[in-house]
Design an enzyme around this catalytic site. Structure first.
Site, PDB file in Angstrom:
ATOM      1  N   GLU A 761       0.886  -1.180   0.000  1.00  0.00           N
ATOM      2  CA  GLU A 761       0.000   0.000   0.000  1.00  0.00           C
ATOM      3  C   GLU A 761       0.906   1.206   0.000  1.00  0.00           C
ATOM      4  OE1 GLU A 761      -1.404   3.342   1.133  1.00  0.00           O
ATOM      5  OE2 GLU A 761      -1.636   2.363   3.087  1.00  0.00           O
ATOM      6  N   CYS A 795      -1.261   8.786   3.978  1.00  0.00           N
ATOM      7  CA  CYS A 795      -1.277   8.294   2.597  1.00  0.00           C
ATOM      8  C   CYS A 795      -2.509   8.799   1.866  1.00  0.00           C
ATOM      9  CB  CYS A 795      -1.282   6.766   2.583  1.00  0.00           C
ATOM     10  SG  CYS A 795       0.119   6.009   3.421  1.00  0.00           S
TER      11      CYS A 795
END
Length: 1002
Positions: A761, A795
């Site tokens: 990720e 993120c």
């Protein structure tokens, strides 16, 4: 020495007490004698009959609700249209919006049942508009044909006029002067007015100043037109504290008291000069304690002595309403003054329910059943009546039964008043005026532009248009009067039925699968003080962590391989129980980990609490999911005489490499997922946050994870690279930069051994698209949260904002103004909104980007940061999206304007980045939303909300393209990627035939 302050102690009461205990008390006190109940029935019946007999030629809210019920598609479409249309400046977006909403209901064939002009005119305009634009005739596809036959301008004009027509009836005037003129022409015997200056809460200092000036001008105008009647028979004004301060929140308590109290005193003095009623409006539950602190400080000012017009609103749907009345009584007694108290039901019920669920509170601050609110309203009314004359009750209600009950409880008709919303309750109070002319009622009248009004109107329609609302039921002739006369205590039933059966407590939100993690309400002083004290007690120096060597890393892999078989053979139920215990231990030691997150990770209090809760949720979610996936296996279909079972097992020694930006939640999420799947784990945390990782591993070992199954390797990227390169590892789970993910992928691919999975990720140039139908205040809130919370070090954080150029100036100005109000500093202070970036290297990179942007882009905001590793929010406007070449991991927002007809180019620009992690969309046009969703391959799309803070098991998180491999963390498909599959097929008929089949033969 005695306390020199005459004020009572600050308000404090249980934030979310048990409904059943409250019901027991309220139901007991609600009983009246048979004769009194009979009188209430007669009065209420007469009022209901007046409502139903009303044939106002203009019409009101009741008529609109009868015509366009909110349970119908037409009603919902009308609500959304009303909320947004008049703020859309450009024709193209307006056309798209109108077509989108009119296509959702059958306005063409809608037969008006009302004789009211307002309803008929609105229905006619909407029906005519719907005929011109048929479903499928979108502005993009047929704009030329529509223009030729003059359809689009006609549609736009007719629909906007329908909205204005609605608005004009529910707003008293667009200016205070117009409102006063209209009020004077409508003033009848026993009628009074309280004026409410419309608008959302302040987001910026300029907003707050504008609202202050608006209130000040209104007080002057109202006062000059007020006449010479004494209070309470004088007009008034309602003031919203959140409109006067851009950070009206509990964690900014000191700032609010310093800055807002003098302003409130100033306005109150102006109102006192004209002897007006000055009411401070109610806010959401988390602002109640702060509101009362502000009110008490202002009310106590010596300059306001001798004036009985100061007042506040109390919400009966709040469980603390009676406690607030007691506090206000104590305050007035301490100061030997009088106060006016408006008792309302409450306007933010759905918001309060959602907020409590999101925050994981022990209960709800409001009643979950309307009957409990009605019951509490009468109890509070009784309390207020008993506290006359020190308190002057103002009962705001459109409920005929409530009105009749108060009339029965009250004696002196001059010592209280009723209140209604302008445009509502007219028939009820007209009848009351005929029957009891001595009873006064005050009209709460909104003042402002139609654009500001319609969001207010939608809230009123939602409040009163729900199926359970008395206003909606009283207007429905199909509902018998006998049913409307049922007492709240009877509707509640027994005490255990006080909570709504279909609304679980926040802790039970995800049952039966798992328990929700527990949070606290920062607006509850006692809870916040308890938490900050506990964190302070845990704040101590920790020993430094020694990085691991490459040899130690290799030894950890070997030890993990050795421990794998025993752990993989451990039943899934036991592994799950260990994870559940880890969650419980983490919850017990919450303060310790909050202190660590603040000291080592630089987390603010709200960010740290959210992260602890996410980590707990990971443990419980993977435990619940893993018991099913790794249990007895799944029996597959097949022929008789054969057994086919699919089982999942661990892969071996799994490497987990986690980032510094979520050093607890992502670290624990990776590790627990791999463990639940039966793997032994070598955990390598970020070098910036080693202590948090060490504490988490110790906690997991204490919870029951064998040391042979979980190994901690500390160090920098070189140590991580050595682990990835080890030939014996069975997989890698990684969260971090795209560059490092590529490097890991190349290393794994270059090995000659088994092909092992990489679960990655990574980040993204995350975008948000805002069109002209979006509400600016909501956009400002969501953009500021998405771009600047956690110092932009998520993120999921917003990096690139696309704003339709027709509304860009106003939107950008509000966003920049809101960002200026954020406090940057010590993350251990609850009032801090933005803490430091992770280290000096990160600050250096961000400072270099800021310097470059100042040369290449238009600067809308360049904040100032204190010394240290702090970076203030910055907003830069780019000429094109392509100027942003890479993810900038900090509190820096890039803005690009776009034309309404160039949305396709915006989507192409987003695709061109190659990332696909998060995306935000702010629009009221469903077709636009669906078009964007269909076009872009993005992992997490958030519509009309912020785009950070994915919740485990609710919003599984992860992207595609340059943003990661999937599957999504915190989702139902995540654990299987850590596992191998095994199919076991057994010929059950091998020994002598298929006995089971033959036994069943007839």
């Amino acid at each position: 020495m005695p306390d020199p302050s005459p004020l009572p102690p600050p308000f404090s009461a249980p934030y979310a007490p048990d409904d059943s205990a409250i019901a027991a008390r309220l139901r007991q006190d609600a009983r009246l004698g048979a004769e009194a109940e009979a009188r209430i029935d007669r009065t209420a019946t007469r009022l209901i009959e007046a409502i139903r007999a009303n044939d106002d030629p203009l019409g009101g809210v009741e008529d609109m609700l009868r015509e366009f019920a909110l349970s119908t598609k037409e009603g919902l479409a009308l609500m959304v249209l009303a909320e947004a249309l008049l703020r859309v400046p450009d024709a193209r977006t307006a056309d798209q919006f109108i077509e989108d909403k009119l296509g959702q209901g059958d306005f063409v064939n809608h037969e008006t049942r009302s004789s009211a002009f307002l309803v008929n005119a609105s229905a006619w305009a909407l029906g005519m508009s719907a005929r011109v634009i048929q479903p499928g005739e979108t502005p993009q596809g047929t704009i030329g044909r529509l223009t030729k036959r003059l359809g689009a301008p006609a549609v736009r004009a007719a629909t906007r006029q329908a909205m204005r027509l609605m608005g004009s009836h529910f707003v008293l005037g667009e200016t205070i002067e117009a409102a006063l003129s209209r009020a004077q022409s409508h003033t009848a015997r026993g009628s009074r007015y309280s004026f409410d200056m419309l608008g959302e809460g302040a987001r910026t200092a300029d907003d707050a100043h504008r609202y202050f000036e608006s209130y000040a001008r209104a007080i002057e105008a109202i006062g000059k037109a007020a006449g010479d009647q004494p209070l309470p028979d004088r007009p008034g004004i309602s003031v919203k504290l959140s409109a006067l301060h851009p950070r009206f929140e509990a964690v900014s308590h000191a700032r609010v008291m310093t800055e807002l109290v003098p302003q409130l005193i100033d306005l109150a003095r102006r109102a006192k000069a004209f002897d007006l009623n000055f009411t401070v409006d109610a806010e959401e539950a988390d602002r109640l304690e702060l509101s009362l602190d502000v009110i008490a400080a202002a009310f106590a000012d010596p300059s306001l002595a001798g004036w009985s017009g100061f007042g506040l609103a109390i919400q009966a749907y709040q469980k603390r309403a009676a406690d607030v009345i007691d506090y206000v009584d104590a305050l007035t007694r301490a100061l030997d003054r009088r106060m006016m108290v408006r008792l309302v039901k409450g306007a933010y019920w759905d918001t309060e329910i959602k907020r409590a669920q999101e925050r994981g509170l022990d209960g709800y601050p409001v009643f979950t059943r309307k009957a409990m609110t009605d019951l509490n309203y009468v109890a509070c009314a009784r309390k207020l009546l008993a506290l006359r004359p020190r308190l002057f009750p103002q009962f705001a209600t459109h409920n005929a039964l409530t009105v009749a009950t108060i009339l029965e409880l009250a004696d002196d008709p001059l010592s209280f008043e009723f209140q209604r919303l302008h445009g509502m309750g007219e028939a009820l109070y007209a009848q009351l005026g005929e029957d009891r002319p001595e009873i006064a009622h005050r009209t709460y009248a909104p003042v402002g532009s139609h654009r500001d009004l319609l969001a207010y109107l939608v809230r009123r329609l939602l409040e009163n248009g729900a199926n359970s609302s008395f206003v909606a039921l009283a207007a429905d002739n199909r509902v018998s009067i006998v049913d409307l006369l049922r007492r709240p205590a009877e509707i509640v039933g027994t005490d255990d039925k006080a909570p709504h059966a279909a609304i679980p407590l926040p802790a039970e939100l995800y049952r039966p699968q798992r328990e929700n993690s527990h949070g606290i309400e920062f607006g509850e002083r006692k809870a916040l003080d308890t938490m900050t004290s506990a964190i302070a007690a845990e704040r101590k120096a920790s020993p430094s962590v020694t990085p691991s060597t490459t040899e130690q890393a290799n030894a950890a892999v070997a030890a993990a391989r050795h421990g794998f078989k025993a752990w993989n053979a451990t039943p899934a139920t036991k592994r799950a129980a260990i994870l559940d215990k880890a969650a419980d231990l983490l919850e017990q030691r919450r303060a310790h980990f909050l202190a660590l997150l603040q000291s080592e990770g630089g987390k603010t209090l709200d960010d740290a609490l959210s992260e602890v809760r996410e980590a707990i949720d990971f443990c419980r979610y993977y435990a619940a999911l893993g018991q099913k996936l790794f249990g007895e296996g799944e029996t597959m279909p097949g022929p008789t005489g054969e057994s086919n079972v699919l089982e999942l097992h661990g892969r071996g020694a799994f490497v987990a490499i986690s980032p510094w930006n979520f050093p607890l939640a992502i670290f624990l999420g990776q590790v627990t997922a791999a463990l639940m799947a039966g793997n032994a784990v070598i955990a390598k945390p970020a070098e910036q946050t080693p202590r948090i990782a060490a504490e988490v591993v110790a906690l997991l070992h204490q919870a029951g994870v064998p040391p042979s199954a979980l190994h901690l390797v500390q160090g920098d990227g070189a140590v991580g690279a050595a682990l990835v390169a080890h030939p014996a590892i069975a997989g890698v789970v990684f969260t971090g930069s795209t560059e490092v993910a590529r490097s890991i992928n190349r290393t794994l691919a270059a090995k000659d051994g088994p092909i092992v999975p990489l679960i990655a990720e990574t980040g993204g140039i995350n975008a948000m698209i805002v069109d002209a139908t979006a509400l600016p205040e909501q956009v400002a809130d969501d953009v500021v949260t998405s771009a600047f919370r956690s110092a932009g070090q998520r993120c999921s954080a917003l990096r690139l904002l696309f704003v339709q150029d027709d509304v860009a100036d106003r939107m950008i100005e509000m966003i920049a103004g809101a960002a200026r109000e954020l406090k940057i500093g010590d993350p251990s202070e609850p009032s801090t909104h933005i803490g430091p970036v992770i280290d000096a290297e990160a600050k250096q990179r961000l400072d270099a980007h800021i310097a470059r942007m100042k040369q290449e882009a238009r600067v809308h905001l360049a904040g100032e940061a204190p010394a240290g590793n702090f970076v203030a929010p910055h907003i830069f406007e780019l000429s094109a999206a392509g100027q942003l070449k890479e993810e900038v991991f900090g509190p820096i927002l890039h803005v690009v304007r776009y034309r309404a007809d160039k949305l396709g180019e915006v989507l192409t620009a987003i695709e061109a980045t190659g990332f696909g992690l998060t995306l935000g969309i702010h629009s009221r046009i469903d077709d636009t939303i669906e078009h964007v969703i269909d076009r872009l391959q993005v992992g997490n799309i958030y519509v009309n909300r912020n785009m950070i803070g994915a919740v485990v098991g609710v919003q599984p998180f992860g992207g595609s393209g340059l943003s990661g491999t999937g599957p999504k963390a915190g989702g139902p498909h995540y654990l299987a990627r850590f596992a191998t599959e095994q199919t076991i097929t057994i010929n059950t008929a091998a020994a002598g035939g298929n006995a089971a089949l033959m036994a069943g033969v007839e």
